[in-house]
Structures are given as structure tokens and as C-alpha cells.
Design a protein around this motif. Structure first.
Motif, PDB file in Angstrom:
ATOM      1  N   CYS A  68       7.785   1.800  42.172  1.00 22.65           N
ATOM      2  CA  CYS A  68       7.534   0.393  42.512  1.00 22.65           C
ATOM      3  C   CYS A  68       7.983   0.107  43.942  1.00 22.65           C
ATOM      4  O   CYS A  68       8.657   0.916  44.577  1.00 22.65           O
ATOM      5  CB  CYS A  68       8.262  -0.531  41.541  1.00 22.65           C
ATOM      6  N   GLY A  69       7.590  -1.041  44.451  1.00 24.43           N
ATOM      7  CA  GLY A  69       8.030  -1.459  45.766  1.00 24.43           C
ATOM      8  C   GLY A  69       9.463  -1.956  45.717  1.00 24.43           C
ATOM      9  O   GLY A  69      10.029  -2.178  44.647  1.00 24.43           O
ATOM     10  N   ILE A  70      10.048  -2.132  46.891  1.00 27.17           N
ATOM     11  CA  ILE A  70      11.432  -2.618  46.956  1.00 27.17           C
ATOM     12  C   ILE A  70      11.623  -3.465  48.201  1.00 27.17           C
ATOM     13  O   ILE A  70      11.050  -3.181  49.261  1.00 27.17           O
ATOM     14  CB  ILE A  70      12.450  -1.453  46.923  1.00 27.17           C
ATOM     15  N   ILE A  71      12.416  -4.512  48.057  1.00 28.40           N
ATOM     16  CA  ILE A  71      12.815  -5.364  49.173  1.00 28.40           C
ATOM     17  C   ILE A  71      14.321  -5.213  49.346  1.00 28.40           C
ATOM     18  O   ILE A  71      15.087  -5.469  48.413  1.00 28.40           O
ATOM     19  CB  ILE A  71      12.472  -6.839  48.899  1.00 28.40           C
ATOM     20  N   GLU A 110      13.288   5.006  56.286  1.00 24.76           N
ATOM     21  CA  GLU A 110      12.361   5.964  56.897  1.00 24.76           C
ATOM     22  C   GLU A 110      12.036   7.164  56.001  1.00 24.76           C
ATOM     23  O   GLU A 110      10.858   7.513  55.824  1.00 24.76           O
ATOM     24  CB  GLU A 110      12.921   6.438  58.240  1.00 24.76           C
ATOM     25  N   PRO A 111      13.009   7.823  55.381  1.00 25.30           N
ATOM     26  CA  PRO A 111      12.671   8.993  54.546  1.00 25.30           C
ATOM     27  C   PRO A 111      11.889   8.629  53.273  1.00 25.30           C
ATOM     28  O   PRO A 111      11.357   9.524  52.617  1.00 25.30           O
ATOM     29  CB  PRO A 111      14.047   9.570  54.176  1.00 25.30           C
ATOM     30  N   PHE A 112      11.813   7.350  52.935  1.00 24.29           N
ATOM     31  CA  PHE A 112      11.157   6.929  51.694  1.00 24.29           C
ATOM     32  C   PHE A 112       9.812   6.251  51.951  1.00 24.29           C
ATOM     33  O   PHE A 112       9.200   5.726  51.022  1.00 24.29           O
ATOM     34  CB  PHE A 112      12.063   5.956  50.930  1.00 24.29           C
ATOM     35  N   GLY A 117       4.663   2.465  46.604  1.00 23.05           N
ATOM     36  CA  GLY A 117       5.214   1.119  46.763  1.00 23.05           C
ATOM     37  C   GLY A 117       5.777   0.895  48.150  1.00 23.05           C
ATOM     38  O   GLY A 117       6.311   1.808  48.786  1.00 23.05           O
ATOM     39  N   ALA A 118       5.653  -0.326  48.638  1.00 16.12           N
ATOM     40  CA  ALA A 118       6.126  -0.666  49.978  1.00 16.12           C
ATOM     41  C   ALA A 118       7.638  -0.832  50.012  1.00 16.12           C
ATOM     42  O   ALA A 118       8.272  -1.131  49.003  1.00 16.12           O
ATOM     43  CB  ALA A 118       5.444  -1.949  50.450  1.00 16.12           C
ATOM     44  N   ARG A 119       8.213  -0.612  51.181  1.00 14.70           N
ATOM     45  CA  ARG A 119       9.639  -0.816  51.413  1.00 14.70           C
ATOM     46  C   ARG A 119       9.780  -1.907  52.463  1.00 14.70           C
ATOM     47  O   ARG A 119       9.350  -1.750  53.605  1.00 14.70           O
ATOM     48  CB  ARG A 119      10.306   0.474  51.909  1.00 14.70           C
ATOM     49  N   ILE A 120      10.368  -3.044  52.081  1.00 13.47           N
ATOM     50  CA  ILE A 120      10.412  -4.236  52.931  1.00 13.47           C
ATOM     51  C   ILE A 120      11.813  -4.445  53.484  1.00 13.47           C
ATOM     52  O   ILE A 120      12.800  -4.414  52.758  1.00 13.47           O
ATOM     53  CB  ILE A 120       9.999  -5.488  52.130  1.00 13.47           C
ATOM     54  N   ASP A 160      10.682  -7.418  58.496  1.00 14.77           N
ATOM     55  CA  ASP A 160       9.368  -7.839  58.020  1.00 14.77           C
ATOM     56  C   ASP A 160       9.339  -9.325  57.676  1.00 14.77           C
ATOM     57  O   ASP A 160       8.266  -9.938  57.633  1.00 14.77           O
ATOM     58  CB  ASP A 160       8.983  -7.038  56.774  1.00 14.77           C
ATOM     59  N   MET A 161      10.516  -9.906  57.424  1.00 11.45           N
ATOM     60  CA  MET A 161      10.616 -11.285  56.984  1.00 11.45           C
ATOM     61  C   MET A 161      12.077 -11.700  57.044  1.00 11.45           C
ATOM     62  O   MET A 161      12.944 -10.877  57.365  1.00 11.45           O
ATOM     63  CB  MET A 161      10.119 -11.427  55.534  1.00 11.45           C
ATOM     64  N   VAL A 162      12.339 -12.953  56.748  1.00  8.12           N
ATOM     65  CA  VAL A 162      13.715 -13.401  56.504  1.00  8.12           C
ATOM     66  C   VAL A 162      13.749 -14.066  55.136  1.00  8.12           C
ATOM     67  O   VAL A 162      12.727 -14.541  54.631  1.00  8.12           O
ATOM     68  CB  VAL A 162      14.219 -14.384  57.587  1.00  8.12           C
ATOM     69  N   CYS A 163      14.919 -14.063  54.530  1.00 10.83           N
ATOM     70  CA  CYS A 163      15.087 -14.679  53.214  1.00 10.83           C
ATOM     71  C   CYS A 163      16.379 -15.474  53.212  1.00 10.83           C
ATOM     72  O   CYS A 163      17.452 -14.929  53.482  1.00 10.83           O
ATOM     73  CB  CYS A 163      15.110 -13.622  52.113  1.00 10.83           C
TER      74      CYS A 163
END
Length: 320
Positions: A68-71, A110-112, A117-120, A160-163
Motif C-alpha cells: 500500500c501507499g504511505i504518507i 529513496e530505497p523504497f 504504492g506511492a511514498r508521500i 509533496d504537501m503540508v499537513c
């Protein structure tokens, strides 16, 4: 919605997990001293950087296992001017710490990058105040001016964004959103609630989301809830209300304790990871838009692993 917002992969229908309780993990599991929950201060030493890297890599490996993706949130929840001043940081040092925090996320991700799935990389914005108590309601204009400094720094990085995490008032959340808009940064707004499902300000969750959306013409990419147990906020979901469609993420506490009880506790209450995973699956079954699932205080890889294990099959069935 800007092109940068539209490019956020977590706005699709796939599962994205997040990391867990960064500060509680580092303090209670790793035994590190983190004044004011200011995890960014660990960037000052090689051992601190290594501890942060280990923390993030565990979650990247978890996401890779589940496909799955991860943030990942940067350790900058306290890296704003007033908290930085309390820790003895000059503004230029604080700016460097914010940039370094995003650079660290880039190094561990970087290694993943070739994994499913995207890495954010998300630049974490914390409240000006305590985070548990709405002790000072800033006007929107003041909140905008205050948070624009940190968001402006993060906008110069590869984030990529702010939260905005653990927001206690709609006014401060609005200021954050407007500051992000000025810098063309995608922003997620995450409110916290008390045990009654209301914000610490006493406002209902839906009313707060509507207030921010009305003031910003719907600029936030999405909304979240963090730093509360599902039992505290599940009954606040008003079926059929449009604001519920704007709520995409949950980062719950492991503990059912109130904010006041957690503040006074000397020991970590890590709850029941399996039970928490089942609660997330139930929430997603009722609200299919909940696709960003992670943890906050007291949670670690055990909790996020249980959440991914129970929820990933639900997403897989939906895509087939």
C-alpha cells in the motif's frame, strides 16, 4: 484545486497508511529525551537522526509488505517560531531544521520508491499552542501570518504537501490553509476531538470543516482526525452530510484516555492493536472515503500493521 493538489495520489481510492505516534514511540520505546514533544530537535545529533531514520524505515517496510501507499509526516510538529524560541532556536536555525527534516524523509524513502504504492513526504505543521487545549483562539489573519513562515520554508523543499495536525480551532486551521494557498502547497487539515466528539474549542467537527471550507473556498485537499480514540469521535459522523465526504483520514490514539488524562500519565497506554485494527475496518466499511489510515499517540508499527492487515482486503475487494 491546484494541479499540485490534483496530483496527490492519496486522493484516489487506494489505501494509504501513515506512521504512528512519532513522539511517544521515541520517548517511551527508545527512551529519548524530547522536550516539548519537539522531535525535530533530534536532527541536531547523529544519534538523533539515526533514531528518526529507524523509525521511518520501519513504516516504509510495513507499507512495502502490505503493498500500500504511505504518507510520512516530518518531525516538524513543533518546528514553528514560538516553540522553536522555547528550545533556543534562532529563526535561521529553525528554517534549516525544517528543510533538514524533509531532506531526511527523502533519504529514507529513496530505497523504497520502486515498491507498490506511492511514498508521500508531508511537512507537518503543529498548532501554535498546546495541541490539547484551545487556550488561545487566534483570529484567522493572525493564524495566517504566524503559520506562513513555516509553510513558506517547507514550500522551498521537496515536500509533496503540508499537513496541519492536532488543530483545536477552525480559525487556526483556516489560517494554515490560507498560508498554504499563498505558497501553492497542498494542505490537509487534521482536527483533534475530546471524548465528546467536539473540538477542544467546543465546536462540532462538521461545523469546523464547513467553516474552513467556506473561508478558503474549499482549498484543503482533505481533512483528517488525529489524537483521539475512535470511541471519542465515531458518533460525531453525521450520515449523509456533505462535510463527511471531505474527511478522508484517521490517525487515532491507542488509548481511550482523555487528553487531560494522557497529559497527566507517566506511562504509555498502547491500547490493543488488534482491536484498533478492527475499529478501523468498521469505520472504512461505513465510510468508504476513509482511505488514509494511521496512528497518533501510543501507536507504533504493531497498530499500523493491524490496521493494514484488516483494511487492505477491503480495498482489494473494492478494486476487483
Amino acid at each position: 484545486m491546484t494541479n499540485r493538489q490534483l496530483s496527490l495520489p492519496q486522493l484516489g481510492s487506494s489505501l494509504f497508511v501513515t506512521d504512528g505516534g512519532l513522539e511517544t514511540t521515541l520517548i517511551f520505546r527508545d527512551g529519548l529525551d524530547i522536550p516539548f514533544f519537539a522531535a525535530f530537535s533530534l536532527l541536531r545529533s547523529q544519534s538523533g537522526r539515526e533514531a528518526l531514520s529507524r523509525y521511518y524505515i520501519e513504516y516504509l517496510q510495513l507499507a512495502q509488505r502490505h503493498g500500500c501507499g504511505i504518507i510520512l509526516e516530518s518531525p516538524t510538529w513543533r518546528a514553528n517560531p514560538e516553540w522553536g524560541w522555547r528550545l533556543g532556536y534562532a529563526l535561521d536555525e529553525l528554517a534549516a531544521a525544517n528543510r533538514d527534516a524533509i531532506a531526511l524523509l527523502g533519504e529514507v524513502i529513496e530505497p523504497f520508491q520502486t515498491a507498490t504504492g506511492a511514498r508521500i513526504r508531508s511537512g507537518c505543521i503543529g498548532p501554535r499552542g498546546d495541541g490539547y487545549i484551545a487556550d488561545r483562539v487566534m483570529p484567522v489573519t493572525e493564524a495566517l501570518a504566524y503559520h506562513e513562515w513555516q509553510i513558506g520554508v517547507l514550500a522551498t523543499t521537496e515536500a509533496d504537501m503540508v499537513c496541519a495536525m492536532t488543530m483545536t480551532t477552525a480559525e487556526e486551521a483556516t489560517g494554515v490553509a490560507l498560508a498554504a494557498q499563498k505558497h501553492d502547497m497542498p494542505v490537509a487539515i487534521s482536527f483533534t476531538t475530546e471524548t465528546d466528539g467536539l473540538l477542544p474549542s467546543g465546536q462540532a467537527l462538521g461545523a469546523a470543516i464547513n467553516q474552513v471550507d467556506d473561508a478558503t473556498v474549499g482549498y484543503p485537499a482533505y481533512y483528517m482526525i488525529n489524537c483521539a480514540h475512535p470511541d471519542h469521535f465515531r458518533f460525531a459522523f453525521e450520515e449523509g452530510k456533505p462535510w463527511l465526504q471531505r474527511l478522508r483520514g484517521v490517525r487515532a490514539n491507542a488509548s481511550r484516555k482523555s487528553h487531560a488524562e494522557l497529559d497527566a500519565s507517566e506511562n504509555l497506554d498502547d491500547g490493543d492493536p488488534v482491536e484498533l485494527g478492527k475499529m478501523y475496518a468498521e469505520m472504512h466499511a461505513r465510510h468508504r472515503g476513509f482511505s488514509i489510515l494511521g496512528g497518533c499517540c501510543g501507536t507504533d508499527t504493531r497498530h499500523i500493521d493491524a490496521i493494514a492487515a484488516t483494511c487492505m482486503p477491503l480495498f482489494t475487494r473494492l478494486s476487483n
